[in-house]
Motif scaffolding. Sequence first.
Motif, PDB file in Angstrom:
ATOM      1  N   LYS A 135       3.287  34.233  70.683  1.00 18.85           N
ATOM      2  CA  LYS A 135       3.028  33.389  69.507  1.00 18.85           C
ATOM      3  C   LYS A 135       2.405  34.256  68.422  1.00 18.85           C
ATOM      4  O   LYS A 135       1.335  34.858  68.633  1.00 18.85           O
ATOM      5  N   CYS A 136       3.082  34.312  67.306  1.00 20.10           N
ATOM      6  CA  CYS A 136       2.596  35.141  66.198  1.00 20.10           C
ATOM      7  C   CYS A 136       1.251  34.610  65.717  1.00 20.10           C
ATOM      8  O   CYS A 136       1.057  33.398  65.573  1.00 20.10           O
ATOM      9  N   THR A 137       0.314  35.505  65.448  1.00 17.78           N
ATOM     10  CA  THR A 137      -1.023  35.056  65.036  1.00 17.78           C
ATOM     11  C   THR A 137      -1.105  34.781  63.538  1.00 17.78           C
ATOM     12  O   THR A 137      -2.160  34.432  63.031  1.00 17.78           O
ATOM     13  N   HIS A 138       0.033  34.892  62.844  1.00 19.55           N
ATOM     14  CA  HIS A 138       0.028  34.500  61.428  1.00 19.55           C
ATOM     15  C   HIS A 138       0.166  32.980  61.355  1.00 19.55           C
ATOM     16  O   HIS A 138      -0.821  32.279  61.140  1.00 19.55           O
ATOM     17  N   LEU A 139       1.384  32.459  61.598  1.00 13.36           N
ATOM     18  CA  LEU A 139       1.565  31.001  61.523  1.00 13.36           C
ATOM     19  C   LEU A 139       2.218  30.424  62.775  1.00 13.36           C
ATOM     20  O   LEU A 139       2.704  29.299  62.763  1.00 13.36           O
ATOM     21  N   CYS A 186       4.941  31.453  64.753  1.00 10.25           N
ATOM     22  CA  CYS A 186       6.350  31.618  65.158  1.00 10.25           C
ATOM     23  C   CYS A 186       6.422  32.448  66.441  1.00 10.25           C
ATOM     24  O   CYS A 186       5.441  33.072  66.838  1.00 10.25           O
ATOM     25  N   THR A 187       7.599  32.438  67.047  1.00  9.16           N
ATOM     26  CA  THR A 187       7.793  33.240  68.259  1.00  9.16           C
ATOM     27  C   THR A 187       8.465  34.563  67.890  1.00  9.16           C
ATOM     28  O   THR A 187       9.616  34.560  67.447  1.00  9.16           O
ATOM     29  N   PRO A 188       7.785  35.670  68.046  1.00  8.26           N
ATOM     30  CA  PRO A 188       8.398  36.964  67.696  1.00  8.26           C
ATOM     31  C   PRO A 188       9.496  37.359  68.687  1.00  8.26           C
ATOM     32  O   PRO A 188       9.662  36.742  69.739  1.00  8.26           O
ATOM     33  N   ASN A 189      10.247  38.386  68.332  1.00  8.46           N
ATOM     34  CA  ASN A 189      11.284  38.942  69.206  1.00  8.46           C
ATOM     35  C   ASN A 189      10.876  40.342  69.640  1.00  8.46           C
ATOM     36  O   ASN A 189      10.236  41.074  68.883  1.00  8.46           O
ATOM     37  N   TRP A 190      11.282  40.694  70.856  1.00  5.86           N
ATOM     38  CA  TRP A 190      11.051  42.049  71.328  1.00  5.86           C
ATOM     39  C   TRP A 190      12.229  42.901  70.882  1.00  5.86           C
ATOM     40  O   TRP A 190      13.381  42.612  71.208  1.00  5.86           O
ATOM     41  N   ILE A 191      11.954  43.966  70.101  1.00  2.71           N
ATOM     42  CA  ILE A 191      13.020  44.852  69.627  1.00  2.71           C
ATOM     43  C   ILE A 191      12.901  46.148  70.428  1.00  2.71           C
ATOM     44  O   ILE A 191      12.079  47.017  70.098  1.00  2.71           O
ATOM     45  N   GLU A 192      13.687  46.229  71.456  1.00  5.51           N
ATOM     46  CA  GLU A 192      13.573  47.368  72.379  1.00  5.51           C
ATOM     47  C   GLU A 192      13.813  48.706  71.668  1.00  5.51           C
ATOM     48  O   GLU A 192      13.099  49.678  71.890  1.00  5.51           O
ATOM     49  N   PHE A 239       7.374  44.307  68.810  1.00  3.38           N
ATOM     50  CA  PHE A 239       7.647  42.880  68.648  1.00  3.38           C
ATOM     51  C   PHE A 239       7.725  42.609  67.147  1.00  3.38           C
ATOM     52  O   PHE A 239       6.888  43.111  66.390  1.00  3.38           O
ATOM     53  N   LYS A 240       8.720  41.833  66.753  1.00  3.07           N
ATOM     54  CA  LYS A 240       8.875  41.552  65.316  1.00  3.07           C
ATOM     55  C   LYS A 240       8.969  40.054  65.101  1.00  3.07           C
ATOM     56  O   LYS A 240       9.787  39.369  65.746  1.00  3.07           O
ATOM     57  N   CYS A 241       8.130  39.534  64.203  1.00  2.45           N
ATOM     58  CA  CYS A 241       8.175  38.091  63.930  1.00  2.45           C
ATOM     59  C   CYS A 241       9.267  37.802  62.900  1.00  2.45           C
ATOM     60  O   CYS A 241       9.291  38.406  61.824  1.00  2.45           O
ATOM     61  N   PRO A 242      10.173  36.867  63.206  1.00  5.14           N
ATOM     62  CA  PRO A 242      11.273  36.592  62.281  1.00  5.14           C
ATOM     63  C   PRO A 242      10.839  35.785  61.056  1.00  5.14           C
ATOM     64  O   PRO A 242      11.589  35.680  60.094  1.00  5.14           O
ATOM     65  N   CYS A 243       9.636  35.213  61.090  1.00  4.59           N
ATOM     66  CA  CYS A 243       9.247  34.325  59.980  1.00  4.59           C
ATOM     67  C   CYS A 243       8.799  35.081  58.731  1.00  4.59           C
ATOM     68  O   CYS A 243       9.326  34.884  57.645  1.00  4.59           O
ATOM     69  N   HIS A 244       7.804  35.952  58.883  1.00  3.44           N
ATOM     70  CA  HIS A 244       7.307  36.666  57.690  1.00  3.44           C
ATOM     71  C   HIS A 244       7.175  38.153  57.945  1.00  3.44           C
ATOM     72  O   HIS A 244       6.496  38.862  57.206  1.00  3.44           O
ATOM     73  N   GLY A 245       7.786  38.626  59.034  1.00  2.00           N
ATOM     74  CA  GLY A 245       7.900  40.072  59.223  1.00  2.00           C
ATOM     75  C   GLY A 245       6.739  40.782  59.888  1.00  2.00           C
ATOM     76  O   GLY A 245       6.688  42.021  59.863  1.00  2.00           O
ATOM     77  N   SER A 246       5.824  40.062  60.510  1.00  2.00           N
ATOM     78  CA  SER A 246       4.731  40.777  61.189  1.00  2.00           C
ATOM     79  C   SER A 246       5.290  41.604  62.350  1.00  2.00           C
ATOM     80  O   SER A 246       6.210  41.171  63.039  1.00  2.00           O
ATOM     81  N   GLY A 247       4.709  42.780  62.553  1.00  2.16           N
ATOM     82  CA  GLY A 247       5.128  43.641  63.650  1.00  2.16           C
ATOM     83  C   GLY A 247       3.956  43.902  64.583  1.00  2.16           C
ATOM     84  O   GLY A 247       2.800  43.998  64.155  1.00  2.16           O
ATOM     85  N   TYR A 248       4.254  43.976  65.873  1.00  5.38           N
ATOM     86  CA  TYR A 248       3.226  44.226  66.893  1.00  5.38           C
ATOM     87  C   TYR A 248       3.728  45.339  67.795  1.00  5.38           C
ATOM     88  O   TYR A 248       4.926  45.394  68.118  1.00  5.38           O
ATOM     89  N   LYS A 297      -0.466  44.519  69.655  1.00  9.96           N
ATOM     90  CA  LYS A 297      -1.411  44.733  68.543  1.00  9.96           C
ATOM     91  C   LYS A 297      -0.641  44.777  67.228  1.00  9.96           C
ATOM     92  O   LYS A 297       0.359  45.483  67.104  1.00  9.96           O
ATOM     93  N   ASN A 298      -1.139  44.025  66.253  1.00  6.46           N
ATOM     94  CA  ASN A 298      -0.444  43.941  64.960  1.00  6.46           C
ATOM     95  C   ASN A 298      -0.604  45.239  64.176  1.00  6.46           C
ATOM     96  O   ASN A 298      -1.679  45.852  64.180  1.00  6.46           O
TER      97      ASN A 298
END
Length: 201
Positions: free
Chosen positions: A118-122, A124-130, A135-144, A149-150
Amino acid sequence: METTQPPRGRTVPAANPPLRGVAGTAGEPPRGAVPALSEAEKKSARRRVVWTAVVGFLSASFLMFLRFFFPRTLFEPSTLFRIGFPSDFGLGVDERFKQSHRIWVVRQTDKLFVVYAKCTHLGCTPNWIETENKFKCPCHGSGYDVEGKNFEGPAPRPMDRAHVELDPEGQIVVDTSRLYQCPPGAICQFDADPNSYLIIS
Ligand code: FES
């Protein structure tokens, strides 16, 4: 000049006898015209309309009454569940339980932990980009990073980790109702709490 007269007492048929149903013919409704309803038929039609409305209303009321016995219930997956043995997981991010329980299992050389997806911004469920190891959130682009760790985008802090422990048989038990957080600028709970990861020997 001599004219031929019909014999007396016989009627001569008209040259063009009137057709049945042709407009203007006395006693016959015009072709295509809707015959007028009698008073009794009108009364019966009115009665049918009223009864249809009454039956419709009663049926709708009955269905609404029945709905009380079937409340809308949201069946959510259990927050406490087993995911197998540590040896069932290879190095890296395992997505097997993302759909069913919204988690990733991350196995490193010396430890295993569970990231709550669960993205800690709003939220959304991020995706794992192997291929990018993130991990990349599809909503506003956060990366972990692989530890959750963001490092890019608007997310204010790392993703949470779920409580993990081994049951008596050695299976991993995950509890997503107990999440460990890393508040912005503070010490991460999951660095300090031994139940936020498992040591793999
Ligand atoms: S909800 Fe993930 S970046 Fe906004």
